[in-house]
Design an enzyme around this catalytic site. Structure first.
Site, short mmCIF file in Angstrom:
data_model
loop_
_atom_site.label_atom_id
_atom_site.label_comp_id
_atom_site.label_asym_id
_atom_site.label_seq_id
_atom_site.Cartn_x
_atom_site.Cartn_y
_atom_site.Cartn_z
CB SER A 42 46.54 45.63 39.77
OG SER A 42 45.19 45.86 39.41
CG ASP A 74 45.44 43.98 31.35
OD1 ASP A 74 44.52 44.74 31.68
OD2 ASP A 74 46.29 43.56 32.17
CG HIS A 109 45.34 46.14 34.92
ND1 HIS A 109 45.38 44.78 34.64
CD2 HIS A 109 45.12 46.25 36.25
CE1 HIS A 109 45.23 44.11 35.77
NE2 HIS A 109 45.05 44.97 36.76
#
Length: 367
Positions: free
Chosen positions: A48, A341, A344
């Protein structure tokens, strides 16, 4: 560390339910362009940290193609990037003068120009351990090479074999993965812990890193950047789950950070061995993100940061993916946060990491 399993199990269920002084940083649009030898394309593999939206096209709950993700991306649209704006690889592509952002390969609408100048094969939730990707139903890093082979076949048809080989030869390849292998897999499930000690698991991952690089070299890659692990003990979610202070008395967990540091040392040794033994006429570079991120967390005022151990979205303590959604409260100014978040980084952090990695980019593109 075993308590990670409980929260991650709950997170997966919730996600499925929801989806069934330093100098001021230079904004991306104003960054100086690289003056190194022209790079034809940028190809990206990993998790990610570098997935621009491939998971949008997969049957997986690990998605971020909804607000508030993408709030500060051009057009203010969620793209599948797990942040509020651009990824570090987008900034690298812009710096190299290739394009302003790196698209996901699984986007079937990509133009020939987009294909020629590089794409990302990364898949959020992935890792070097195939089991890590299996947990979330995403693309393992090693299998991302199959998509690259498919890409090469398509490019051969579009531009011919000779031009395809020239594009690959002058391209930069970035690989960023490993965090999920520890956080989502090793410390969250009993399977790998029963098979490996922490150190043995590190060597298991590094063996897969070696396999990945060797295969990439066989496909013509000459300029490869491998990104190390961040300070995993500073991720807000890890602090919430495994920190003794939980939601209140918060601080980075040294036990996790020590694993990151140890892995990074082993990774650099492995890359050095590969460079010396197998990589004639090319360059493999190590990209350190551990120290830049740790410095932002421990010395935030140097970077104009205020909040370093909780994310901008929701409480910032546990939210990620579908738990950070249109109903979540969001901070007003994400540039004051290290994390978007609970896992991340914000675009601000990505920009800062990019600036710290410029010497590596300049070195690899000039090789």
């Amino acid at each position: 560390m075993g308590r990670v399993a409980v929260l991650f199990g709950e997170l997966l269920l919730l996600v499925a339910a929801v989806n069934a002084g330093a100098q001021p940083l230079v904004p991306p649009a104003k960054m100086n362009k690289s003056s190194c030898y022209p790079v034809s394309a940028l190809f990206v593999f990993g998790d990610s940290t570098v997935d621009p939206g491939n998971n949008d096209y997969l049957a997986t709950p690990m998605k971020s193609n909804f607000p508030p993700y993408g709030r500060d991306f051009p057009g203010h649209l969620p793209t599948g990037r797990f942040t509020n704006g651009k990824l570090a690889t987008d900034l690298v592509a812009s710096y190299l003068g290739i394009k302003e952002s790196v698209p996901p390969y699984l986007d079937w609408t990509l133009s020939m120009e987009e294909l020629e100048t590089g794409v990302s094969f990364a898949s959020a939730g992935s890792g070097f351990d195939p089991l890590t990707a299996q947990i979330s139903g995403v693309i393992p890093v090693l299998h991302q090479l199959d998509y690259f082979k498919d890409y090469l076949f398509r490019l051969d048809i579009l531009v011919g074999r000779r031009k395809t080989e020239d594009i690959v030869r002058r391209s930069i390849f970035v690989v960023s993965a490993g965090t999920n292998d520890f956080i989502v897999n090793y410390f969250a499930l009993p399977i790998r812990q029963q098979m490996f000690s922490v150190e043995d698991y590190q060597f298991f991952l590094l063996q897969n890193v070696r396999t990945f690089i060797e295969e990439l070299m066989k496909l013509g890659a000459k300029k490869i950047v491998i990104v190390g692990l961040p300070p995993m003990g500073c991720l807000p979610l890890v602090i919430t789950v495994d920190g003794k202070g939980g939601f209140h008395d918060r601080g980075c967990l040294e036990s996790f950070n020590a694993i990151s540091r140890d892995y990074n040392v082993k990774l650099q040794t492995e890359l050095s061995n590969l460079q010396g033994q197998f990589f004639s006429g090319g360059k493999i570079a190590y990209a350190d993100i551990y120290h830049p991120v740790l410095d932002m967390v421990t010395s935030p005022s140097k970077y104009g940061l205020v909040e370093v151990l909780s994310g901008c979205c929701g409480t910032g303590l546990v939210e990620a993916g579908a738990l950070c959604n249109p109903k979540s409260a969001v901070c007003e100014d994400a540039s004051k946060f290290v994390f978007w978040d609970s896992v991340h980084p914000t675009e601000k952090t990505n920009i800062n990491v990019f600036h710290e990695l410029l010497p590596v980019i300049d070195e690899i593109c000039g090789a």
